[in-house]
Design an enzyme around this catalytic site. Structure first.
Site, PDB file in Angstrom:
ATOM      1  NE  ARG A  62       4.702   9.114  -6.876  1.00 27.84           N
ATOM      2  CZ  ARG A  62       5.082   7.875  -6.548  1.00 27.84           C
ATOM      3  NH1 ARG A  62       6.270   7.438  -6.896  1.00 27.84           N
ATOM      4  NH2 ARG A  62       4.270   7.082  -5.891  1.00 27.84           N
ATOM      5  CG  ASP A  78       5.589  -2.995  -4.671  1.00 30.27           C
ATOM      6  OD1 ASP A  78       6.255  -3.984  -5.027  1.00 30.27           O
ATOM      7  OD2 ASP A  78       6.052  -2.092  -3.958  1.00 30.27           O
ATOM      8  N   GLY A  93       0.815  -1.221   0.000  1.00 34.78           N
ATOM      9  CA  GLY A  93       0.000   0.000   0.000  1.00 34.78           C
ATOM     10  C   GLY A  93       0.840   1.258   0.000  1.00 34.78           C
ATOM     11  NE  ARG A 107       1.552   2.276  -6.759  1.00 33.17           N
ATOM     12  CZ  ARG A 107       2.763   2.805  -6.639  1.00 33.17           C
ATOM     13  NH1 ARG A 107       3.805   2.032  -6.696  1.00 33.17           N
ATOM     14  NH2 ARG A 107       2.908   4.098  -6.447  1.00 33.17           N
ATOM     15  CE  LYS A 153       8.515   7.738  -3.343  1.00 35.55           C
ATOM     16  NZ  LYS A 153       9.045   7.049  -4.529  1.00 35.55           N
TER      17      LYS A 153
HETATM   18  P1  AMP Z   1       9.304   1.020  -2.545  1.00 36.65           P
HETATM   19  O1  AMP Z   1      10.313  -0.080  -2.529  1.00 36.65           O
HETATM   20  O2  AMP Z   1       9.879   2.401  -2.348  1.00 36.65           O
HETATM   21  O3  AMP Z   1       8.415   0.964  -3.718  1.00 36.65           O
HETATM   22  O4  AMP Z   1       8.391   0.813  -1.246  1.00 36.65           O
HETATM   23  C1  AMP Z   1       7.817  -0.406  -0.879  1.00 36.65           C
HETATM   24  C2  AMP Z   1       6.754  -0.194   0.153  1.00 36.65           C
HETATM   25  O5  AMP Z   1       7.298   0.416   1.334  1.00 36.65           O
HETATM   26  C3  AMP Z   1       5.584   0.677  -0.278  1.00 36.65           C
HETATM   27  O6  AMP Z   1       4.427   0.157   0.279  1.00 36.65           O
HETATM   28  C4  AMP Z   1       5.945   2.013   0.322  1.00 36.65           C
HETATM   29  O7  AMP Z   1       4.805   2.809   0.521  1.00 36.65           O
HETATM   30  C5  AMP Z   1       6.587   1.619   1.639  1.00 36.65           C
HETATM   31  N1  AMP Z   1       7.510   2.635   2.153  1.00 36.65           N
HETATM   32  C6  AMP Z   1       8.743   2.938   1.677  1.00 36.65           C
HETATM   33  N2  AMP Z   1       9.291   3.937   2.400  1.00 36.65           N
HETATM   34  C7  AMP Z   1       8.405   4.282   3.356  1.00 36.65           C
HETATM   35  C8  AMP Z   1       8.389   5.249   4.418  1.00 36.65           C
HETATM   36  N3  AMP Z   1       9.410   6.062   4.652  1.00 36.65           N
HETATM   37  N4  AMP Z   1       7.279   5.305   5.180  1.00 36.65           N
HETATM   38  C9  AMP Z   1       6.244   4.494   4.973  1.00 36.65           C
HETATM   39  N5  AMP Z   1       6.201   3.569   4.010  1.00 36.65           N
HETATM   40  C10 AMP Z   1       7.264   3.448   3.196  1.00 36.65           C
HETATM   41 MG    MG Z   2       6.864   1.454  -4.529  1.00 32.04          MG
END
Ligand code: AMP
Ligand code: MG
Length: 519
Positions: free
Chosen positions: A194, A271, A101, A201, A124
């Site tokens: 964005r 995702d 999510g 996705r 973001k």
């Molecule tokens: P990503 O690899 O950046 O696509 O992130 C994978 C998942 O981790 C997604 O569900 C993101 O929303 C969550 N996520 C990454 N960084 C954070 C953060 N700093 N706070 C909360 N959720 C995060």
């Molecule tokens: Mg992501």
């Protein structure tokens, strides 16, 4: 600031979790959760994309309005915005990860511009959501600069991508262990807005499918077709089948473009795969410098190299196979699902074939071309040659009198140049002989090549220099780089220094040659 017209179909037409409690949890029977951005200390606009602003209907005066930084820093909503976080799952690094999510992305709403185009705006780094798990929902300046610049750079390269409207510094600090080596430190925070027609996705479909929630899956499929693929015709099943084929086709085109310009996404988890075939989620991505199919910018991927440059076409297929599995309950025709994967493979090879021909400046590829094209890539690899400079400068080779001279600036190592010089000269002779059989007028050949081979890409070290300056309070390099990357196929002599190969100091520097997922 001029008002925008919002028409928030995602939250209006699909079931949501509206209890408003902002606590990490599993969310069932819903495709989104309502959530408010968390206010920041001191939002300050560092950069914006003039093209995206204009596309939304805003002028320079709207951008200069102090409310702009406040809205896109998450401190204020415009009339009509209905913020939400989407609920999705995904396969990460080859394994099912369950619910993920939008843990730090908050969509503000879908605006419809004067041309009737629908653009969703998404912050973001705007604070925690029910999907944040144990993380803070924030983003640091370095990763935000990278996402802001690369989204726009990709757009101007002609590559399907989400866009970026703005980059806002929050005035708050964020704690990150950048190198995952047990040394967390405070870093400046930032937020990117964005912009895309849809942020749906593959993982949005995988999650309800994994839970056996066919009704929810069906609702999302038909919604996506109606909103994001309105051109599809026929009854429900016919539309769903055509839709899957089209997703496969678009994904093939997108990945062919990545391969054309040497872009490595770095985290091709399901995702992070857009249902519109857009490049999405710029994290530890990178650009090939010396040509190396095994190169991955992502330190988490260093051992497995699952997401290295050369694997991307295969991973596209793997990801589509998982989307196909998720869609099985709602697409009756199993053959269509299989045909989609074939369409991906065919689209990829055809598209990339046409691109390769353009990159080398020949009219059309034939099977006879495989040996000399393969030798070119082998030589590029073993003699450490910069991919971008090599292809761009290849247009300057004189077909009648082939010489290596125009290609020399692309070599990283003198010793390897000397070692492979004879092989290169032989290759060049073969290549020029091949060009002569085509007999394209020189100017036509050059124009064809220059339209496929950018002069400017967002080299890893250039992004890092812009980040270092911005961290010290100077955002001018971000603005200058954005300006350069708006015309990546033009020579732009005043920006020639941004076309140079990676300097030696950047070879092993964090942020320049290796990036962690910490962002
Ligand atoms: P990503 O690899 O950046 O696509 O992130 C994978 C998942 O981790 C997604 O569900 C993101 O929303 C969550 N996520 C990454 N960084 C954070 C953060 N700093 N706070 C909360 N959720 C995060
Ligand atoms: Mg992501």
């Amino acid at each position: 600031m001029r008002a925008l017209n919002f028409d928030n179909r995602f939250v209006r037409e699909l079931p949501g979790d509206t209890d408003g409690i902002n606590m990490s949890r599993q969310v069932y029977d819903a495709l989104w959760s309502s959530v408010q951005p968390t206010a920041v200390a001191k939002p300050r606009l560092l950069a914006h994309s003039p093209e995206v602003a204009e596309m939304l209907g805003w002028t320079a005066a709207d951008i200069a309005d102090p409310d702009f930084a406040s809205v896109f820093g998450g401190n204020q909503l415009l009339a009509g915005m209905q913020p939400y976080a989407a609920c999705y799952g995904g396969h990460q690094f080859g394994g099912w990860a369950g619910q993920l999510g939008d843990g730090r992305a908050i969509s503000l709403g879908e605006t419809v511009n004067s041309a009737g185009e629908r653009w969703e705006l998404q912050l973001k780094g705007a604070g925690p959501t029910p999907y944040s798990r144990r993380a803070d929902g924030r983003a640091v300046l370095r990763s935000s600069v990278r996402e802001f610049l690369c989204s726009e750079a990709m757009y101007h390269l002609g590559i399907p991508t989400t866009r970026a409207l703005s980059l806002v510094a929050t005035g708050d600090s964020v704690m990150r262990d950048m190198l995952y080596d047990g040394n967390p430190a405070l870093e400046p925070g930032a937020i990117v807005c964005r912009v895309a027609p849809s942020f749906i996705r593959f993982g949005n479909f995988e999650l309800p499918a994994s839970r056996g929630d066919k009704a929810l899956l069906e609702q999302l499929v038909d919604f996506t077709i109606a909103r994001d693929y309105p051109e599809l015709q026929g009854d429900t099943q016919a539309k769903r089948s055509a839709w899957f084929m089209e997703i496969c086709r678009r994904t093939g085109v997108m990945i062919a473009h990545w391969m054309r310009v040497g872009f490595v996404h770095g985290v091709m988890n399901t995702d992070n795969m857009s249902i519109l075939g857009l490049t999405i989620d710029y994290g530890p991505y990178g650009w090939l410098e010396d040509y190396d199919p095994m190169w991955t910018p992502n330190t988490t991927d260093e051992a497995g190299k699952r997401y290295c440059y050369g694997q991307q076409p295969y991973i596209g297929h793997w990801n589509l196979a998982h989307l196909r599995d998720a869609l099985k309950p709602v697409i009756a025709d199993a053959q269509v699902l299989q045909a989609g994967l074939q369409a991906y493979a065919d689209t990829y090879s055809e598209t990339f074939g046409v691109m390769l021909a353009a990159k080398f400046g020949i009219r059309e590829l034939s099977d006879n071309d495989a040996p000399w094209i393969n030798s070119a890539f082998e030589l590029l690899h073993k003699s450490e040659v910069d991919m971008t400079l090599f292809f761009r400068n290849l247009a300057d080779v004189d077909v009648q009198q082939p010489e290596l001279t125009p290609l020399l600036p692309a070599f990283y190592r003198d010793d390897l140049l000397q070692q492979y010089r004879a092989e290169w000269e032989q290759w060049l002779g073969q290549y020029c002989a091949r060009l002569q059989t085509d007999n394209l007028p020189p100017e036509e050949r050059r124009a064809r090549m220059n339209a496929a081979n950018p002069r400017f890409v967002l080299r890893n070290y250039l992004a890092q220099q812009a980040i270092d300056l911005a961290t010290a309070g100077d955002n001018s390099r971000i603005v200058e780089l954005l300006d350069t990357l708006r015309h990546p196929y033009d020579e732009q002599p005043r920006y020639a220094h941004f076309a140079e190969k990676r300097p030696e100091w950047a070879r092993h520097k964090a942020g320049c040659s290796m990036l962690s997922c910490s962002s």
